[in-house]
Write a protein that holds these residues in place. Structure first.
Motif, short mmCIF file in Angstrom:
data_model
loop_
_atom_site.label_atom_id
_atom_site.label_comp_id
_atom_site.label_asym_id
_atom_site.label_seq_id
_atom_site.Cartn_x
_atom_site.Cartn_y
_atom_site.Cartn_z
N PRO A 64 0.71 -1.15 0.08
CA PRO A 64 0.04 0.08 -0.12
C PRO A 64 0.84 1.27 0.03
O PRO A 64 0.46 2.46 -0.38
CB PRO A 64 -0.68 -0.17 1.31
N LEU A 65 2.29 1.47 0.60
CA LEU A 65 2.91 2.36 0.51
C LEU A 65 3.85 2.72 -0.88
O LEU A 65 4.43 3.50 -0.92
CB LEU A 65 3.91 2.42 1.92
N ALA A 66 3.81 1.73 -1.75
CA ALA A 66 4.49 1.74 -2.79
C ALA A 66 3.95 0.58 -3.99
O ALA A 66 3.38 -0.33 -3.80
CB ALA A 66 6.03 1.30 -2.86
N ASP A 67 3.65 1.26 -5.20
CA ASP A 67 2.96 0.48 -6.16
C ASP A 67 3.65 -0.55 -6.83
O ASP A 67 3.98 -0.82 -7.80
CB ASP A 67 2.32 1.60 -7.22
N VAL A 68 4.39 -1.56 -5.90
CA VAL A 68 4.82 -2.70 -6.37
C VAL A 68 4.50 -3.95 -5.69
O VAL A 68 3.92 -3.79 -4.54
CB VAL A 68 6.67 -2.56 -5.99
N TRP A 69 4.80 -5.08 -6.19
CA TRP A 69 4.41 -6.34 -5.59
C TRP A 69 5.48 -6.74 -4.74
O TRP A 69 6.84 -6.39 -5.20
CB TRP A 69 4.21 -7.22 -6.57
N GLN A 70 5.41 -7.12 -3.55
CA GLN A 70 6.39 -7.64 -2.57
C GLN A 70 6.14 -8.95 -2.16
O GLN A 70 4.90 -8.95 -1.63
CB GLN A 70 6.29 -6.29 -1.51
N VAL A 71 7.02 -9.84 -2.06
CA VAL A 71 7.07 -10.91 -1.36
C VAL A 71 7.33 -10.93 0.05
O VAL A 71 8.45 -10.42 0.60
CB VAL A 71 7.77 -12.00 -2.09
N ARG A 72 6.24 -11.10 1.04
CA ARG A 72 6.46 -10.55 2.28
C ARG A 72 7.06 -11.57 2.95
O ARG A 72 7.67 -11.25 4.27
CB ARG A 72 5.19 -10.35 2.96
N ASN A 73 6.85 -12.87 2.88
CA ASN A 73 7.62 -14.03 3.46
C ASN A 73 9.01 -14.08 3.06
O ASN A 73 9.56 -13.74 2.11
CB ASN A 73 6.94 -15.39 3.27
N ARG A 74 9.80 -15.14 3.50
CA ARG A 74 11.05 -15.63 3.05
C ARG A 74 10.99 -17.03 2.63
O ARG A 74 11.34 -17.98 3.30
CB ARG A 74 12.14 -15.60 4.24
N PRO A 75 10.87 -17.08 1.16
CA PRO A 75 10.71 -18.46 0.67
C PRO A 75 12.07 -19.15 1.00
O PRO A 75 13.16 -18.77 0.91
CB PRO A 75 10.49 -18.47 -0.77
N SER A 76 12.02 -20.68 1.42
CA SER A 76 13.03 -21.41 1.85
C SER A 76 14.26 -21.70 0.96
O SER A 76 15.22 -22.04 1.24
CB SER A 76 12.65 -22.53 2.59
N ASP A 77 13.80 -21.42 -0.36
CA ASP A 77 14.80 -21.71 -1.31
C ASP A 77 15.96 -20.56 -1.52
O ASP A 77 16.80 -20.64 -1.87
CB ASP A 77 14.17 -21.63 -2.73
N GLY A 78 15.36 -19.45 -0.81
CA GLY A 78 16.39 -18.15 -0.71
C GLY A 78 15.90 -17.54 -1.96
O GLY A 78 16.56 -15.96 -1.96
N THR A 79 15.01 -17.75 -2.76
CA THR A 79 14.72 -16.92 -3.86
C THR A 79 13.05 -17.39 -4.18
O THR A 79 12.77 -18.54 -3.81
CB THR A 79 15.57 -16.92 -4.99
N ASN A 80 12.48 -16.58 -5.16
CA ASN A 80 11.10 -16.98 -5.58
C ASN A 80 11.00 -18.14 -6.16
O ASN A 80 11.61 -18.14 -7.41
CB ASN A 80 10.13 -15.99 -6.07
N ARG A 81 10.32 -19.45 -5.85
CA ARG A 81 10.23 -20.50 -6.64
C ARG A 81 9.33 -20.31 -7.94
O ARG A 81 8.22 -19.88 -7.69
CB ARG A 81 10.00 -21.61 -5.82
N ALA A 82 9.69 -20.97 -8.98
CA ALA A 82 8.81 -20.92 -10.10
C ALA A 82 7.52 -21.95 -9.77
O ALA A 82 7.94 -23.07 -9.34
CB ALA A 82 9.36 -21.20 -11.52
N VAL A 83 6.32 -21.82 -9.90
CA VAL A 83 5.39 -22.75 -9.46
C VAL A 83 4.28 -23.01 -10.58
O VAL A 83 4.28 -22.09 -11.66
CB VAL A 83 4.72 -22.29 -8.14
N GLY A 84 3.52 -23.80 -10.12
CA GLY A 84 2.37 -24.37 -11.26
C GLY A 84 1.32 -23.31 -11.43
O GLY A 84 0.57 -23.23 -12.46
#
Length: 303
Positions: free
Chosen positions: A275-295
């Motif tokens: 809400p404070l910036a017009d960007v998508w933000q992943v709020r948690n910390r995915p355990s791979d260390g980066t965002n995983r490609a999913v189905g």
């Protein structure tokens, strides 16, 4: 004389460390003013929290609230949980199945990239979580698959693929099992599979899987509230994960009368349009260390 100075220095350092430890201990024991009603519900009735260190609550957009909690588990481990409370009765809110490239073919993309392909000027992706388990080579979902009113897959990969989350053609969300899918498939606009049923008829169901992992779960109640929760894991000092039984306890405490487990582990992704910036933000910390490609993923849309 030198040894004397060393002794004095060592004693001073030890005293400073002692005082620091006492301050940390006092801070850990100090009462926390909880900001989110969901945090209080979890603390009171979920049976998974020994102590809350901090929580935050804010509105992502009208009808969508986020609660973030840092807590100590009953087992004595550091934990982080992220919860979306979505009012699906809100006239501008829509739940939609998100697929890679916004297409029906099997593929894989990260949750933020799926959102990019779905976003339109009057059709904004405000939040999203990962959804069904999938074949990590092809992206084929393990469970059923319905998109834009077309039933594209009616088979289930294994016994673990036991449930689904859907949106009826009247816009109402629906959660059910395999038998429910047979009865409802022609009434579904969108649907993606899920894992074990965690809560049904307001009762927590017994689970045989006792593993502790990062988790994603989805629940809803009869008053038009949906709850999407991600519990981070696989990081000892940050967050250690939970069992699917504990995930069900948390979803029930939030208010869910029915809830399911979806894909977890490195797939667990909790994203918002900040809400404070017009960007998508992943709020948690995915355990791979980066965002995983999913189905696939569930997208909360504001129209």
């Amino acid at each position: 004389m030198l040894n004397k100075y060393k002794m004095v220095w060592a004693m001073t350092l030890a005293y400073a460390l002692l005082i620091g430890c006492k301050k940390d201990e006092a801070a850990a024991q100090a009462p926390v003013t909880l900001k989110s009603p969901l945090t209080q519900r979890l603390l009171d009735s979920a049976g998974v929290m020994a102590q809350v260190f901090s929580d935050t609550l804010f509105e992502v957009s009208p009808g969508i609230k986020e609660t973030d909690i840092h807590y100590l588990s009953r087992e004595g481990y550091s934990m982080r949980a992220f919860i979306l409370e979505v009012d699906v009765n809100h006239p501008n809110i829509l739940l939609q199945a998100g697929t890679p490239y916004n297409a029906t073919a099997y593929a894989m993309q990260t949750v933020p990239d799926i959102a990019k392909y779905m976003e339109k000027p009057d059709y904004r992706v405000m939040a999203a979580v990962n959804a069904d388990f999938f074949n990590t080579s092809t992206g084929e979902p393990r469970g059923i698959y319905v998109k834009d009113g077309k039933v594209l897959k009616t088979t289930w990969a294994n016994a673990r693929s036991a449930t689904f989350i859907g949106v009826l053609k009247n816009g109402k969300p629906y959660i059910g099992d395999r038998d429910d899918f047979v009865a409802k498939q022609n009434d579904l606009e969108d649907a993606l599979g899920g894992g074990p049923m965690l809560v049904r008829n307001n009762q927590i169901l017994t689970q045989t899987d006792l593993s502790v992992e990062p988790r994603t779960g989805v629940g809803m109640n009869e008053q038009g509230k949906m709850y999407f929760i991600v519990v981070d894991g696989r990081s000892f000092y940050y967050s250690n994960g939970c069992t699917i039984t504990q995930l069900g306890q948390m979803l029930k405490a939030c208010g869910s009368t029915i809830a399911v487990n979806v894909d977890g582990g490195g797939s667990s992704t909790f994203m918002i349009k900040h809400p404070l910036a017009d960007v998508w933000q992943v709020r948690n910390r995915p355990s791979d260390g980066t965002n995983r490609a999913v189905g696939n993923a569930w997208m909360i849309i504001s129209r």
